[in-house]
Design a protein around this motif. Structure first.
Motif, mmCIF file in Angstrom:
data_model
loop_
_atom_site.group_PDB
_atom_site.id
_atom_site.type_symbol
_atom_site.label_atom_id
_atom_site.label_comp_id
_atom_site.label_asym_id
_atom_site.label_seq_id
_atom_site.Cartn_x
_atom_site.Cartn_y
_atom_site.Cartn_z
ATOM 1 N N ALA A 138 0.826 -1.209 0.000
ATOM 2 C CA ALA A 138 0.000 0.000 0.000
ATOM 3 C C ALA A 138 0.859 1.258 0.000
ATOM 4 C CB ALA A 138 -0.911 -0.002 1.231
ATOM 5 N N PHE A 139 0.358 2.291 -0.659
ATOM 6 C CA PHE A 139 0.981 3.610 -0.631
ATOM 7 C C PHE A 139 -0.122 4.664 -0.688
ATOM 8 C CE2 PHE A 139 0.377 2.543 -5.037
ATOM 9 C CZ PHE A 139 0.003 3.731 -5.646
ATOM 10 N N GLN A 140 0.199 5.879 -0.281
ATOM 11 C CA GLN A 140 -0.793 6.952 -0.303
ATOM 12 C C GLN A 140 -0.725 7.680 -1.644
ATOM 13 O OE1 GLN A 140 -0.243 10.558 -0.197
ATOM 14 N NE2 GLN A 140 -2.454 10.889 -0.250
ATOM 15 N N VAL A 170 9.726 -3.410 -3.228
ATOM 16 C CA VAL A 170 9.076 -4.718 -3.357
ATOM 17 C C VAL A 170 8.832 -5.011 -4.838
ATOM 18 C CG1 VAL A 170 7.259 -6.221 -2.462
ATOM 19 C CG2 VAL A 170 7.880 -4.156 -1.194
ATOM 20 N N PRO A 171 9.860 -5.319 -5.591
ATOM 21 C CA PRO A 171 9.654 -5.643 -7.011
ATOM 22 C C PRO A 171 8.713 -6.847 -7.152
ATOM 23 C CG PRO A 171 11.990 -5.379 -6.507
ATOM 24 C CD PRO A 171 11.275 -5.416 -5.200
ATOM 25 N N LEU A 196 2.064 -5.062 3.141
ATOM 26 C CA LEU A 196 3.139 -4.122 3.433
ATOM 27 C C LEU A 196 2.669 -2.703 3.155
ATOM 28 C CD1 LEU A 196 5.962 -6.085 1.576
ATOM 29 C CD2 LEU A 196 5.692 -5.972 4.049
ATOM 30 N N GLY A 197 3.334 -1.731 3.755
ATOM 31 C CA GLY A 197 3.011 -0.335 3.500
ATOM 32 C C GLY A 197 4.274 0.461 3.221
ATOM 33 N N VAL A 198 4.171 1.450 2.354
ATOM 34 C CA VAL A 198 5.292 2.329 2.037
ATOM 35 C C VAL A 198 4.839 3.764 2.276
ATOM 36 C CG1 VAL A 198 6.787 3.199 0.198
ATOM 37 C CG2 VAL A 198 6.343 0.740 0.386
ATOM 38 N N ARG A 242 4.023 -5.982 9.639
ATOM 39 C CA ARG A 242 3.554 -6.353 10.982
ATOM 40 C C ARG A 242 4.653 -7.054 11.780
ATOM 41 N NH1 ARG A 242 -0.478 -7.227 7.606
ATOM 42 N NH2 ARG A 242 0.005 -9.435 7.302
ATOM 43 N N ALA A 243 5.592 -7.676 11.096
ATOM 44 C CA ALA A 243 6.684 -8.401 11.748
ATOM 45 C C ALA A 243 7.996 -7.661 11.513
ATOM 46 C CB ALA A 243 6.782 -9.824 11.208
ATOM 47 N N PRO A 244 8.959 -7.771 12.430
ATOM 48 C CA PRO A 244 10.253 -7.106 12.239
ATOM 49 C C PRO A 244 11.056 -7.739 11.114
ATOM 50 C CG PRO A 244 10.285 -8.461 14.225
ATOM 51 C CD PRO A 244 8.866 -8.475 13.723
#
Length: 354
Positions: free
Chosen positions: A87-89, A104-105, A129-131, A260-262
């Motif tokens: 996800a991205f804004q 994240v290719p 995932l988020g960016v 969510r995980a390291p």
């Protein structure tokens, strides 16, 4: 209306259809998170039957059903690929998506309206995932993102510094002299002011750089252009009239990758947040520990605490990971001073720069 005008309108409709198709595929991929299986024959038949019931004068029901069946089959194929949802804004083509493609290719890149939607989507597991942008070389810290980082349980697992290369885009092959109006985010317009004045172009603010490019592709207003990334030209079939039109040559944004995980590995860069009492020397004493341990700080930023406006949260990035012995000793000393530290994560540093 002549043939040239008819073809111009057909091109406009084709672009709009493809932009809408991109949105539909994104929604279809997101739907997988809420389904037990990829194939839902009952839902698919409902969609196809509805298309047949629409009494469109020039589109037969059988043709509408055939088109939607093809779209559904492609949606199913995308769902079976099991790509991570990143996800991205902003709209598709935003600089956030440029960062996604770097970090994240092969991911499926999902646009979100607000930064909080990125954080919440990842936190709830609806997105993988988020960016998010954390700082810009010209504008400084991204306040809303920094505020969300103070309350999130998400971990930083990567970073990317993306060059902001503003391009002038048009829906048709035009020269700069043919353009009268330019749409973009107010910050992008301000950063390209010299170019706009030189070519006597009227600046019209829009909510997003990529949103302006998307509008241009769908509506194709005459003698108009947008300022956005070159990726927008690829996504929306726009023509690049000019590249690198910003007044300043060095403009970049640093993005963080959230999970969510390291990070599963030994990162060589770490981001933390801490707060100190509003007393003389308290911040100095914290920073002195890092200096004495010869830990290089790459970022220091502050933000007032919402719960206590008289005090501040401090954002610190430094070289090294939590697994390093000299870093662990500093954190032991901070605990002894009563400093509460929130570690956002240790992760691989962007090799392209701090």
């Amino acid at each position: 209306m002549n043939l040239a005008e008819i073809r111009r309108r057909i091109d406009k409709v084709d672009r709009e259809l493809l932009v809408l198709l991109q949105e539909r595929m994104g929604l279809a991929i997101r739907a997988k998170k809420f389904k037990r299986a990829v194939v839902d024959t009952q839902r698919e038949e409902t969609v196809l039957a509805r298309a047949e019931r629409m009494h469109l004068d020039l589109v037969q029901g059988s043709f509408a059903r055939q088109v939607l069946r093809t779209i559904i089959e492609e949606s199913r194929r995308l769902q079976q690929e099991d790509r991570p949802l990143v996800a991205f804004q902003g709209e598709s083509g935003a600089y956030g998506e440029v960062a996604c493609r770097r970090l994240v290719p092969g991911g499926a890149f999902i646009p979100c309206m607000e930064f909080v939607d990125v954080f919440e989507g990842v936190r709830q597991g609806h997105l993988d995932l988020g960016v998010v942008p954390v700082e810009n070389s010209l504008e400084g810290a991204v306040t809303q993102v920094n505020d969300l980082l103070t309350t999130t349980d998400l971990h930083v697992i990567g970073e990317a510094r993306v060059a902001v290369n503003h391009c002038l885009l048009a829906a048709e092959p035009l020269d700069a002299e043919d353009i009268r109006v330019v749409y973009s985010h107010p910050q992008a317009l301000a950063q390209c002011q010299r170019f706009l004045l030189q070519h006597r172009m009227e600046a019209r603010p829009y909510y997003d750089t990529a949103g302006a490019a998307k509008m241009l592709a769908r509506e194709n207003p005459r003698a108009a252009a947008a300022i956005a990334s070159e990726l927008c030209a690829e996504l929306y079939d726009l023509h690049v009239v000019a590249r690198g039109i910003a007044d300043g040559a060095t403009n970049s944004t640093r993005f963080l990758l959230l999970d969510r995980a390291p990070f599963q590995g030994q990162g060589n860069k770490t981001s933390i947040i801490f707060a100190t009492a509003h007393e003389a020397g308290r911040l100095f004493n914290v920073l002195r520990l890092f200096a004495e341990a010869q830990i290089n700080l790459t970022r220091i930023a502050s933000m007032p605490l919402r719960s206590d406006p008289g005090n501040y949260s401090f954002f610190l990035d430094f070289e090294g990971g939590m697994h390093d012995a000299h870093v662990a000793r500093v954190f032991e000393q901070l605990a002894g001073m009563g400093i509460v530290v929130k570690c956002l994560g240790s992760y691989p540093a962007d090799p392209n720069g701090q």
